[in-house]
Design a protein around this motif. Structure first.
Motif, PDB file in Angstrom:
ATOM      1  N   GLN A  50       0.819  -1.218   0.000  1.00 37.64           N
ATOM      2  CA  GLN A  50       0.000   0.000   0.000  1.00 37.64           C
ATOM      3  C   GLN A  50       0.851   1.266   0.000  1.00 37.64           C
ATOM      4  OE1 GLN A  50      -2.430  -0.727   3.412  1.00 37.64           O
ATOM      5  NE2 GLN A  50      -3.790  -2.121   2.354  1.00 37.64           N
ATOM      6  N   LYS A  51       1.897   1.277  -0.808  1.00 43.83           N
ATOM      7  CA  LYS A  51       2.756   2.443  -0.953  1.00 43.83           C
ATOM      8  C   LYS A  51       2.709   2.884  -2.415  1.00 43.83           C
ATOM      9  CE  LYS A  51       5.454   3.998   2.300  1.00 43.83           C
ATOM     10  NZ  LYS A  51       5.131   5.132   3.141  1.00 43.83           N
ATOM     11  N   ALA A  52       2.369   4.137  -2.658  1.00 42.64           N
ATOM     12  CA  ALA A  52       2.318   4.651  -4.023  1.00 42.64           C
ATOM     13  C   ALA A  52       3.726   4.755  -4.598  1.00 42.64           C
ATOM     14  CB  ALA A  52       1.638   6.016  -4.041  1.00 42.64           C
ATOM     15  N   ALA A  53       3.847   4.492  -5.895  1.00 42.59           N
ATOM     16  CA  ALA A  53       5.160   4.481  -6.546  1.00 42.59           C
ATOM     17  C   ALA A  53       5.846   5.836  -6.461  1.00 42.59           C
ATOM     18  CB  ALA A  53       5.011   4.048  -7.997  1.00 42.59           C
ATOM     19  N   ARG A  54       5.073   6.906  -6.463  1.00 39.59           N
ATOM     20  CA  ARG A  54       5.665   8.250  -6.417  1.00 39.59           C
ATOM     21  C   ARG A  54       5.632   8.866  -5.026  1.00 39.59           C
ATOM     22  NH1 ARG A  54       3.493  10.970 -12.128  1.00 39.59           N
ATOM     23  NH2 ARG A  54       4.260   9.270 -13.472  1.00 39.59           N
TER      24      ARG A  54
ATOM     25  N   VAL B  11      15.487  -7.692 -12.734  1.00 40.37           N
ATOM     26  CA  VAL B  11      14.278  -7.432 -11.961  1.00 40.37           C
ATOM     27  C   VAL B  11      14.527  -6.393 -10.871  1.00 40.37           C
ATOM     28  CG1 VAL B  11      14.622  -9.245 -10.219  1.00 40.37           C
ATOM     29  CG2 VAL B  11      12.306  -8.573 -10.853  1.00 40.37           C
ATOM     30  N   LEU B  12      15.773  -6.306 -10.396  1.00 45.43           N
ATOM     31  CA  LEU B  12      16.083  -5.323  -9.360  1.00 45.43           C
ATOM     32  C   LEU B  12      15.842  -3.902  -9.868  1.00 45.43           C
ATOM     33  CD1 LEU B  12      19.316  -6.905  -7.846  1.00 45.43           C
ATOM     34  CD2 LEU B  12      17.154  -6.554  -6.667  1.00 45.43           C
ATOM     35  N   GLN B  13      16.358  -3.592 -11.050  1.00 48.96           N
ATOM     36  CA  GLN B  13      16.157  -2.258 -11.604  1.00 48.96           C
ATOM     37  C   GLN B  13      14.680  -1.981 -11.844  1.00 48.96           C
ATOM     38  OE1 GLN B  13      18.410   0.117 -12.011  1.00 48.96           O
ATOM     39  NE2 GLN B  13      20.082  -1.158 -11.240  1.00 48.96           N
ATOM     40  N   ARG B  14      13.959  -2.970 -12.333  1.00 53.60           N
ATOM     41  CA  ARG B  14      12.519  -2.769 -12.567  1.00 53.60           C
ATOM     42  C   ARG B  14      11.763  -2.570 -11.269  1.00 53.60           C
ATOM     43  NH1 ARG B  14       9.661  -6.554 -14.109  1.00 53.60           N
ATOM     44  NH2 ARG B  14      11.058  -8.362 -14.248  1.00 53.60           N
ATOM     45  N   SER B  15      12.193  -3.244 -10.230  1.00 56.48           N
ATOM     46  CA  SER B  15      11.475  -3.143  -8.951  1.00 56.48           C
ATOM     47  C   SER B  15      11.604  -1.751  -8.345  1.00 56.48           C
ATOM     48  CB  SER B  15      11.996  -4.188  -7.965  1.00 56.48           C
ATOM     49  OG  SER B  15      13.321  -3.884  -7.533  1.00 56.48           O
TER      50      SER B  15
ATOM     51  N   GLY C 145      11.542   0.971 -10.206  1.00 58.23           N
ATOM     52  CA  GLY C 145      10.800   1.878 -11.062  1.00 58.23           C
ATOM     53  C   GLY C 145       9.349   1.982 -10.618  1.00 58.23           C
ATOM     54  N   GLU C 146       8.536   2.591 -11.460  1.00 57.85           N
ATOM     55  CA  GLU C 146       7.136   2.805 -11.094  1.00 57.85           C
ATOM     56  C   GLU C 146       6.255   1.607 -11.379  1.00 57.85           C
ATOM     57  OE1 GLU C 146       5.407   6.406 -12.435  1.00 57.85           O
ATOM     58  OE2 GLU C 146       7.043   7.679 -11.710  1.00 57.85           O
ATOM     59  N   GLU C 147       6.756   0.650 -12.154  1.00 58.36           N
ATOM     60  CA  GLU C 147       5.944  -0.527 -12.454  1.00 58.36           C
ATOM     61  C   GLU C 147       5.708  -1.360 -11.200  1.00 58.36           C
ATOM     62  OE1 GLU C 147       8.408  -2.423 -15.397  1.00 58.36           O
ATOM     63  OE2 GLU C 147       7.122  -1.713 -17.014  1.00 58.36           O
ATOM     64  N   LYS C 148       4.571  -2.042 -11.203  1.00 57.97           N
ATOM     65  CA  LYS C 148       4.264  -2.967 -10.105  1.00 57.97           C
ATOM     66  C   LYS C 148       4.969  -4.282 -10.372  1.00 57.97           C
ATOM     67  CE  LYS C 148       1.949  -4.541  -6.509  1.00 57.97           C
ATOM     68  NZ  LYS C 148       2.711  -5.799  -6.372  1.00 57.97           N
TER      69      LYS C 148
ATOM     70  N   PHE D 209       7.126 -12.442 -11.836  1.00 45.98           N
ATOM     71  CA  PHE D 209       8.134 -11.416 -11.628  1.00 45.98           C
ATOM     72  C   PHE D 209       8.148 -10.366 -12.736  1.00 45.98           C
ATOM     73  CE2 PHE D 209       9.544 -15.099  -9.228  1.00 45.98           C
ATOM     74  CZ  PHE D 209       9.835 -14.537  -7.992  1.00 45.98           C
ATOM     75  N   GLU D 210       7.287 -10.542 -13.746  1.00 40.63           N
ATOM     76  CA  GLU D 210       7.172  -9.521 -14.781  1.00 40.63           C
ATOM     77  C   GLU D 210       6.245  -8.409 -14.300  1.00 40.63           C
ATOM     78  OE1 GLU D 210       8.991  -9.611 -17.499  1.00 40.63           O
ATOM     79  OE2 GLU D 210       9.850 -11.472 -16.695  1.00 40.63           O
ATOM     80  N   ALA D 211       6.382  -7.235 -14.905  1.00 40.40           N
ATOM     81  CA  ALA D 211       5.525  -6.110 -14.516  1.00 40.40           C
ATOM     82  C   ALA D 211       4.077  -6.449 -14.794  1.00 40.40           C
ATOM     83  CB  ALA D 211       5.928  -4.857 -15.268  1.00 40.40           C
ATOM     84  N   THR D 212       3.218  -6.220 -13.824  1.00 42.52           N
ATOM     85  CA  THR D 212       1.787  -6.519 -13.974  1.00 42.52           C
ATOM     86  C   THR D 212       0.944  -5.268 -14.078  1.00 42.52           C
ATOM     87  OG1 THR D 212       1.567  -6.613 -11.566  1.00 42.52           O
ATOM     88  CG2 THR D 212       2.008  -8.681 -12.703  1.00 42.52           C
ATOM     89  N   ALA D 213       1.510  -4.100 -13.819  1.00 46.03           N
ATOM     90  CA  ALA D 213       0.758  -2.850 -13.901  1.00 46.03           C
ATOM     91  C   ALA D 213       1.745  -1.702 -14.042  1.00 46.03           C
ATOM     92  CB  ALA D 213      -0.108  -2.635 -12.658  1.00 46.03           C
ATOM     93  N   THR D 214       1.328  -0.625 -14.658  1.00 42.22           N
ATOM     94  CA  THR D 214       2.197   0.533 -14.853  1.00 42.22           C
ATOM     95  C   THR D 214       1.784   1.711 -13.989  1.00 42.22           C
ATOM     96  OG1 THR D 214       0.828   1.244 -16.708  1.00 42.22           O
ATOM     97  CG2 THR D 214       2.759  -0.114 -17.208  1.00 42.22           C
TER      98      THR D 214
END
Length: 423
Positions: A248-252, A310-314, A316-319, A396-401
């Motif tokens: 429950q933490k917003a990406a931004r 996956v570390l770099q993606r995690s 980022g803003e993607e879920k 482990f792939e992005a499921t939402a942007t």
């Protein structure tokens, strides 16, 4: 019967002492003419020294320091702001923080408050409202999580043999290992600059996913894999957006950015026939589940369920679906007060909040209570092996942007300051 000559003039207190009793009366200015001046005769009631109440006829009873011991505990002993160094095994407890009014889920603070009352260093009513003793903890450890260096700040009556009396009323898996005086405005949560945690796990966690876990006790971690593990853990160092490592933490959300100063895995060691290793992580603060997710993601990478990217993606803003390692094995090792020590540690009045003299007692407690509990529970319940069986179901792939929605009903982290609440 004593006689007092009432004279016109400024009021003046007169004292008379006889046989250990104090007599006090006032020279009185009477509003009358000289012709009506006369001698007044009045009885004086003797009063015992040291009683601060007013007696009959307005005579004031004097309070003397020698009589403090005749009053309650709050006057027998000074009340001071202190910090307590706590060590505990979290097995069987629902975390550190007390749930007022709930006896069903016993916590470490439940035991501590009970011991403080029984020891006579806080009043009974402080147990119902811990704010009355200015109580504050450095971190809220989750269910089953242990601590070797938890620090709490509070106001206590400085009774004799304070630590010994508190420990005599605590279960053996909870100990007060140190006590120091601090400034009156000290707050252990807000004054804490960083926290160091360790995580003890069986090295079979880093075995390839094809490894037969039924033979987990035979697994031994090779130097090449350990080197890779440490390289991956080192990538966490610095400031990153850890919104995917909590709930429950917003990406931004700016509070999702956390600063990690150290993370590494030790050389393996064998206990009860099983090989273990200890991961150490230090950061300014951690969010709920952050450390367990940081470890869970590295395990998934090393075992081959996902790639290192996956570390770099995690960050980022993607879920990203980040697995959460079991709570067993997590230990609050140490809390750091660098700013406080720099400002007050050398002023000649206060001590540095370092615990070098207590290190031997800390290690002895870990060897007696924390390590055996982790090893025995792991060998008995196979918590890591059972958790590893759930890794294939993670995507482990992005499921939402889009940014995650934050529930307003939940605190961001521990009491709003960014330290661990449920790691």
């Amino acid at each position: 019967m004593l006689t007092v000559q009432a004279l016109i003039g400024s009021p003046r207190v007169l004292r008379f002492k006889s046989n250990g009793w104090l007599y006090k009366f006032t020279r009185i200015r009477l509003m009358m003419s000289e012709e009506s001046e006369k001698t007044l005769t009045m009885p004086l009631k003797r009063v015992e020294e040291g009683n601060g109440d007013s007696g009959e006829n307005g005579h004031i009873r004097k309070k003397l320091k020698s009589d403090v011991e005749d009053t309650g505990d709050e006057r027998k002993h000074p009340k001071r702001k202190v910090v307590l160094l706590l060590a505990y095994s979290g097995k069987g407890y629902y975390g550190m923080q007390r749930n007022a009014g709930s006896s069903q889920f016993k916590t470490i603070e439940d035991e501590l408050v009970t011991a403080l009352i029984k020891s006579g260093c806080i009043p009974d009513n402080h147990g119902d409202d811990m704010k009355k003793m200015s109580f504050q903890r450095c971190a809220r450890t989750d269910k089953g999580v242990s601590a070797a260096g938890q620090v709490v700040s509070l106001k206590l009556w400085m009774i004799e043999d304070l630590m010994e009396k508190i420990n005599s009323n605590l279960p053996t898996q909870i100990r007060v290992l140190g006590l120091k005086r601090v400034t009156g405005g000290f707050n252990s949560k807000n004054s804490c600059d960083a926290r160091t945690y360790s995580y003890m796990l069986p090295t079979v966690a880093f075995a390839p996913k094809s490894y037969n876990t039924k033979n987990s006790t035979a697994f031994r971690l090779d130097p090449e894999t350990l080197q890779r593990v440490n390289r991956l853990f080192a990538s966490y160092k610095g400031t990153h957006n850890f919104h995917n490592f909590t709930s429950q933490k917003a990406a931004r959300d700016p509070s999702a950015r956390r600063y990690i100063t150290e993370m590494s895995c030790s050389e393996p060691f064998v206990r009860s026939g099983t090989e273990f290793a200890e991961i150490t992580v230090r950061g300014q603060s951690f969010m709920m589940h952050q450390i367990r997710k940081m470890i869970g993601l590295i395990i998934a990478v090393v075992k081959g369920y996902t790639g290192e990217e996956v570390l770099q993606r995690s960050w980022g803003e993607e879920k990203v679906d980040v697995p959460k390692a079991p709570g067993l094995g997590l230990v609050l090792e140490k809390v750091h007060f660098d700013r406080y020590n720099k400002r007050f540690g050398g002023d000649g009045l206060h001590e540095c909040l370092e615990w070098t003299e207590e290190e031997q007692a800390i290690m002895a407690f870990k060897e007696a209570h924390i390590y055996p509990s982790i090893v025995e529970t792991e060998c008995l319940e196979d918590s890591m092996v059972n958790w590893m069986a759930t890794l294939p179901i993670h995507d482990f792939e992005a499921t939402a942007t889009g940014a995650q929605v934050k529930d307003r009903g939940q605190d961001d982290d521990e009491e709003g300051n960014g330290s661990d609440s449920a790691l």
